[in-house]
Design a protein around this motif. Sequence first.
Motif, PDB file in Angstrom:
ATOM      1  N   ILE A 152       0.745  -1.364  -0.108  1.00 46.78           N
ATOM      2  CA  ILE A 152       0.004   0.038   0.082  1.00 46.78           C
ATOM      3  C   ILE A 152       0.769   1.340  -0.090  1.00 46.78           C
ATOM      4  O   ILE A 152       0.647   2.037  -0.837  1.00 46.78           O
ATOM      5  N   ILE A 153       1.881   1.153   0.952  1.00 43.35           N
ATOM      6  CA  ILE A 153       2.804   2.314   0.931  1.00 43.35           C
ATOM      7  C   ILE A 153       3.274   2.678  -0.358  1.00 43.35           C
ATOM      8  O   ILE A 153       3.660   3.541  -0.758  1.00 43.35           O
ATOM      9  N   GLU A 154       3.857   1.786  -0.966  1.00 42.26           N
ATOM     10  CA  GLU A 154       4.434   1.728  -2.288  1.00 42.26           C
ATOM     11  C   GLU A 154       3.708   2.392  -3.510  1.00 42.26           C
ATOM     12  O   GLU A 154       3.893   3.182  -3.956  1.00 42.26           O
ATOM     13  N   ARG A 155       2.549   1.744  -3.399  1.00 38.71           N
ATOM     14  CA  ARG A 155       1.536   2.400  -4.467  1.00 38.71           C
ATOM     15  C   ARG A 155       1.045   3.607  -4.188  1.00 38.71           C
ATOM     16  O   ARG A 155       0.915   4.315  -5.094  1.00 38.71           O
ATOM     17  N   VAL A 156       1.043   4.155  -3.018  1.00 41.81           N
ATOM     18  CA  VAL A 156       0.638   5.515  -2.695  1.00 41.81           C
ATOM     19  C   VAL A 156       1.745   6.427  -2.803  1.00 41.81           C
ATOM     20  O   VAL A 156       1.466   7.517  -3.667  1.00 41.81           O
ATOM     21  N   LEU A 157       2.997   5.989  -2.741  1.00 44.41           N
ATOM     22  CA  LEU A 157       4.291   6.704  -3.073  1.00 44.41           C
ATOM     23  C   LEU A 157       4.236   6.935  -4.597  1.00 44.41           C
ATOM     24  O   LEU A 157       4.467   8.055  -5.098  1.00 44.41           O
ATOM     25  N   GLU A 158       4.031   6.143  -5.462  1.00 46.59           N
ATOM     26  CA  GLU A 158       3.894   6.099  -6.805  1.00 46.59           C
ATOM     27  C   GLU A 158       2.877   6.916  -6.982  1.00 46.59           C
ATOM     28  O   GLU A 158       3.185   7.956  -8.188  1.00 46.59           O
ATOM     29  N   ALA A 159       1.645   6.970  -6.751  1.00 47.75           N
ATOM     30  CA  ALA A 159       0.595   7.996  -7.096  1.00 47.75           C
ATOM     31  C   ALA A 159       0.734   9.471  -6.836  1.00 47.75           C
ATOM     32  O   ALA A 159       0.832  10.358  -7.422  1.00 47.75           O
ATOM     33  N   GLU A 160       1.512   9.575  -5.569  1.00 51.78           N
ATOM     34  CA  GLU A 160       1.917  10.914  -5.285  1.00 51.78           C
ATOM     35  C   GLU A 160       3.148  11.406  -6.451  1.00 51.78           C
ATOM     36  O   GLU A 160       2.975  12.632  -6.753  1.00 51.78           O
ATOM     37  N   ALA A 195       3.562  10.697  -9.337  1.00 46.53           N
ATOM     38  CA  ALA A 195       2.689  10.932 -10.476  1.00 46.53           C
ATOM     39  C   ALA A 195       2.349  12.250 -10.586  1.00 46.53           C
ATOM     40  O   ALA A 195       1.973  12.961 -11.585  1.00 46.53           O
ATOM     41  N   LYS A 196       1.660  12.712  -9.351  1.00 44.61           N
ATOM     42  CA  LYS A 196       0.970  13.790  -9.375  1.00 44.61           C
ATOM     43  C   LYS A 196       1.900  15.076  -8.996  1.00 44.61           C
ATOM     44  O   LYS A 196       1.646  16.360  -9.107  1.00 44.61           O
ATOM     45  N   LEU A 197       2.989  14.674  -8.415  1.00 47.45           N
ATOM     46  CA  LEU A 197       4.118  15.790  -8.086  1.00 47.45           C
ATOM     47  C   LEU A 197       4.455  16.855  -9.082  1.00 47.45           C
ATOM     48  O   LEU A 197       4.480  18.093  -8.781  1.00 47.45           O
ATOM     49  N   TYR A 243      -7.218  14.904  -7.207  1.00 46.46           N
ATOM     50  CA  TYR A 243      -7.790  13.630  -6.657  1.00 46.46           C
ATOM     51  C   TYR A 243      -6.902  12.751  -6.227  1.00 46.46           C
ATOM     52  O   TYR A 243      -7.130  11.578  -6.304  1.00 46.46           O
ATOM     53  N   ILE A 244      -5.869  13.048  -5.393  1.00 45.67           N
ATOM     54  CA  ILE A 244      -4.643  12.376  -4.964  1.00 45.67           C
ATOM     55  C   ILE A 244      -5.479  11.612  -3.840  1.00 45.67           C
ATOM     56  O   ILE A 244      -5.389  10.383  -3.449  1.00 45.67           O
TER      57      ILE A 244
END
Length: 57
Positions: A24-32, A34-36, A43-44
């Motif tokens: 979960i942590i890795e996927r959330v970091l990837e999503a963040e 991507a939005k950075l 929509y984060i």
Amino acid sequence: MDRDENSEDIQEPITSAPPEIRQIIERVLEAERAKLYQKSPRYINEDILNIIKEEVQ
């Protein structure tokens, strides 16, 4: 406290987490990441919620 010790303290909850939580942590970091670089990231929160829902199911 030097920089290496501080870095280890920060990473400790992640490295000691169970594999499911680490995923979960890795996927959330990837999503963040991507939005950075977006001009106005949106929509984060929804992305994070969807990641958690997917991992819990």
